[in-house]
Write a protein that holds these residues in place. Sequence first.
Motif, PDB file in Angstrom:
ATOM      1  N   ASP A  34      -1.116   3.419   3.889  1.00 32.71           N
ATOM      2  CA  ASP A  34      -2.336   2.647   4.114  1.00 32.71           C
ATOM      3  C   ASP A  34      -2.060   1.465   5.048  1.00 32.71           C
ATOM      4  O   ASP A  34      -1.025   0.796   4.938  1.00 32.71           O
ATOM      5  CB  ASP A  34      -2.893   2.109   2.798  1.00 32.71           C
ATOM      6  CG  ASP A  34      -3.585   3.179   1.975  1.00 32.71           C
ATOM      7  OD1 ASP A  34      -3.804   4.291   2.505  1.00 32.71           O
ATOM      8  OD2 ASP A  34      -3.899   2.905   0.795  1.00 32.71           O
ATOM      9  N   ALA A  35      -2.995   1.195   5.954  1.00 29.71           N
ATOM     10  CA  ALA A  35      -2.868   0.045   6.851  1.00 29.71           C
ATOM     11  C   ALA A  35      -3.183  -1.239   6.090  1.00 29.71           C
ATOM     12  O   ALA A  35      -4.128  -1.287   5.298  1.00 29.71           O
ATOM     13  CB  ALA A  35      -3.809   0.201   8.042  1.00 29.71           C
ATOM     14  N   ILE A  36      -2.374  -2.281   6.341  1.00 31.97           N
ATOM     15  CA  ILE A  36      -2.555  -3.571   5.677  1.00 31.97           C
ATOM     16  C   ILE A  36      -3.334  -4.498   6.603  1.00 31.97           C
ATOM     17  O   ILE A  36      -2.944  -4.713   7.757  1.00 31.97           O
ATOM     18  CB  ILE A  36      -1.193  -4.215   5.331  1.00 31.97           C
ATOM     19  CG1 ILE A  36      -0.301  -3.224   4.576  1.00 31.97           C
ATOM     20  CG2 ILE A  36      -1.396  -5.490   4.526  1.00 31.97           C
ATOM     21  CD1 ILE A  36      -0.870  -2.741   3.283  1.00 31.97           C
ATOM     22  N   ASP A  37      -4.430  -5.041   6.107  1.00 31.59           N
ATOM     23  CA  ASP A  37      -5.233  -5.966   6.904  1.00 31.59           C
ATOM     24  C   ASP A  37      -4.370  -7.099   7.428  1.00 31.59           C
ATOM     25  O   ASP A  37      -3.646  -7.755   6.658  1.00 31.59           O
ATOM     26  CB  ASP A  37      -6.361  -6.527   6.042  1.00 31.59           C
ATOM     27  CG  ASP A  37      -7.218  -7.511   6.809  1.00 31.59           C
ATOM     28  OD1 ASP A  37      -8.078  -7.058   7.581  1.00 31.59           O
ATOM     29  OD2 ASP A  37      -7.004  -8.727   6.631  1.00 31.59           O
ATOM     30  N   LEU A  57       2.095  -0.512   7.800  1.00 34.66           N
ATOM     31  CA  LEU A  57       1.659   0.590   6.953  1.00 34.66           C
ATOM     32  C   LEU A  57       2.385   0.486   5.619  1.00 34.66           C
ATOM     33  O   LEU A  57       3.619   0.400   5.583  1.00 34.66           O
ATOM     34  CB  LEU A  57       1.944   1.937   7.621  1.00 34.66           C
ATOM     35  CG  LEU A  57       1.333   2.127   9.010  1.00 34.66           C
ATOM     36  CD1 LEU A  57       1.752   3.464   9.599  1.00 34.66           C
ATOM     37  CD2 LEU A  57      -0.191   2.015   8.945  1.00 34.66           C
ATOM     38  N   PHE A  58       1.635   0.504   4.555  1.00 40.26           N
ATOM     39  CA  PHE A  58       2.210   0.275   3.228  1.00 40.26           C
ATOM     40  C   PHE A  58       3.353   1.244   2.928  1.00 40.26           C
ATOM     41  O   PHE A  58       3.188   2.461   2.971  1.00 40.26           O
ATOM     42  CB  PHE A  58       1.121   0.416   2.161  1.00 40.26           C
ATOM     43  CG  PHE A  58       1.604   0.087   0.773  1.00 40.26           C
ATOM     44  CD1 PHE A  58       1.676  -1.227   0.341  1.00 40.26           C
ATOM     45  CD2 PHE A  58       1.994   1.095  -0.097  1.00 40.26           C
ATOM     46  CE1 PHE A  58       2.126  -1.538  -0.928  1.00 40.26           C
ATOM     47  CE2 PHE A  58       2.441   0.806  -1.376  1.00 40.26           C
ATOM     48  CZ  PHE A  58       2.516  -0.518  -1.788  1.00 40.26           C
ATOM     49  N   GLY A  59       4.538   0.668   2.627  1.00 40.83           N
ATOM     50  CA  GLY A  59       5.698   1.470   2.239  1.00 40.83           C
ATOM     51  C   GLY A  59       6.415   2.156   3.370  1.00 40.83           C
ATOM     52  O   GLY A  59       7.380   2.894   3.130  1.00 40.83           O
ATOM     53  N   THR A 103       9.399  -8.784   6.228  1.00 39.50           N
ATOM     54  CA  THR A 103       9.827  -7.937   5.112  1.00 39.50           C
ATOM     55  C   THR A 103       8.863  -8.077   3.945  1.00 39.50           C
ATOM     56  O   THR A 103       8.570  -9.195   3.499  1.00 39.50           O
ATOM     57  CB  THR A 103      11.254  -8.316   4.658  1.00 39.50           C
ATOM     58  OG1 THR A 103      12.156  -8.171   5.770  1.00 39.50           O
ATOM     59  CG2 THR A 103      11.712  -7.408   3.522  1.00 39.50           C
ATOM     60  N   PHE A 104       8.384  -6.948   3.468  1.00 38.12           N
ATOM     61  CA  PHE A 104       7.463  -6.904   2.332  1.00 38.12           C
ATOM     62  C   PHE A 104       8.222  -6.464   1.079  1.00 38.12           C
ATOM     63  O   PHE A 104       8.948  -5.460   1.104  1.00 38.12           O
ATOM     64  CB  PHE A 104       6.321  -5.910   2.587  1.00 38.12           C
ATOM     65  CG  PHE A 104       5.446  -6.268   3.747  1.00 38.12           C
ATOM     66  CD1 PHE A 104       4.273  -6.990   3.550  1.00 38.12           C
ATOM     67  CD2 PHE A 104       5.781  -5.877   5.038  1.00 38.12           C
ATOM     68  CE1 PHE A 104       3.450  -7.311   4.619  1.00 38.12           C
ATOM     69  CE2 PHE A 104       4.955  -6.200   6.114  1.00 38.12           C
ATOM     70  CZ  PHE A 104       3.800  -6.921   5.899  1.00 38.12           C
ATOM     71  N   LEU A 105       8.045  -7.194   0.006  1.00 38.89           N
ATOM     72  CA  LEU A 105       8.542  -6.791  -1.301  1.00 38.89           C
ATOM     73  C   LEU A 105       7.380  -6.118  -2.020  1.00 38.89           C
ATOM     74  O   LEU A 105       6.324  -6.719  -2.198  1.00 38.89           O
ATOM     75  CB  LEU A 105       9.031  -7.999  -2.098  1.00 38.89           C
ATOM     76  CG  LEU A 105       9.612  -7.730  -3.484  1.00 38.89           C
ATOM     77  CD1 LEU A 105      10.884  -6.898  -3.388  1.00 38.89           C
ATOM     78  CD2 LEU A 105       9.893  -9.041  -4.207  1.00 38.89           C
ATOM     79  N   TYR A 106       7.565  -4.850  -2.447  1.00 38.42           N
ATOM     80  CA  TYR A 106       6.419  -4.107  -2.951  1.00 38.42           C
ATOM     81  C   TYR A 106       6.824  -3.132  -4.050  1.00 38.42           C
ATOM     82  O   TYR A 106       8.015  -2.884  -4.306  1.00 38.42           O
ATOM     83  CB  TYR A 106       5.769  -3.322  -1.806  1.00 38.42           C
ATOM     84  CG  TYR A 106       6.487  -2.033  -1.441  1.00 38.42           C
ATOM     85  CD1 TYR A 106       5.931  -0.792  -1.755  1.00 38.42           C
ATOM     86  CD2 TYR A 106       7.731  -2.048  -0.801  1.00 38.42           C
ATOM     87  CE1 TYR A 106       6.573   0.393  -1.421  1.00 38.42           C
ATOM     88  CE2 TYR A 106       8.383  -0.881  -0.476  1.00 38.42           C
ATOM     89  CZ  TYR A 106       7.808   0.344  -0.792  1.00 38.42           C
ATOM     90  OH  TYR A 106       8.464   1.506  -0.476  1.00 38.42           O
TER      91      TYR A 106
END
Length: 203
Positions: A34-37, A57-59, A103-106
């Motif tokens: 999924d695209a992140i706003d 893009l998520f993940g 960097t995204f922590l998810y």
Amino acid sequence: AVLTMTITSMMQQLLAAFLLLLVTSTTHAYRVGDAIDTIARTDASAAQDVLRSQMPLFGRSSTAHFSPQQGRFSLSFEEGLRPIPWVNIIDSKGLGLERLEVTFLYSRSGDGAIYGISSDPTYSNLGGRSFTVQYNWVEEEEVNLKAGGATMMMVVLLACATMLLSSCGSTGEDQKEREDQRGSEASYGGYAPQVQSGVPKWD
């Protein structure tokens, strides 16, 4: 009475914070890809939505290209709720921004969610005119915010209730003691009983 009002106010504030936690923890739920706003900001221009090709893009790790040439630059995600710090396009040594790692922590289990964002700029003699943003994703074990928040709230509410009951009990005992004291004074016309002593008088 003041202590009771204070505890009541604390409980109301904690309840409001708990409800806010529940709302924010379920606002965004993503699936992989999924695209992140995303919103871009610079000193020279107003905030604006980026192109879909520039969104993370998520993940999934991906790259995007940006070309602001002066001032400072920043990105924010999820309707602006998660910004990264401002980054100088040209640093104090005159080097240009060449690469910006975000960097995204998810967690992707359950309702996919983002828990944190960090950024790290890289400067070089080749940077400045345009630069690459590298989106990285680090998966963490699922964090159950609802369960954790509910547990914390229950502990706090129990502590506040205990304090409130203790305060009410203490207040009731003090009031009963004052009423008993007033009743005792009324029985003797407002004076304490006097004990008369002396030698018996013979006729």
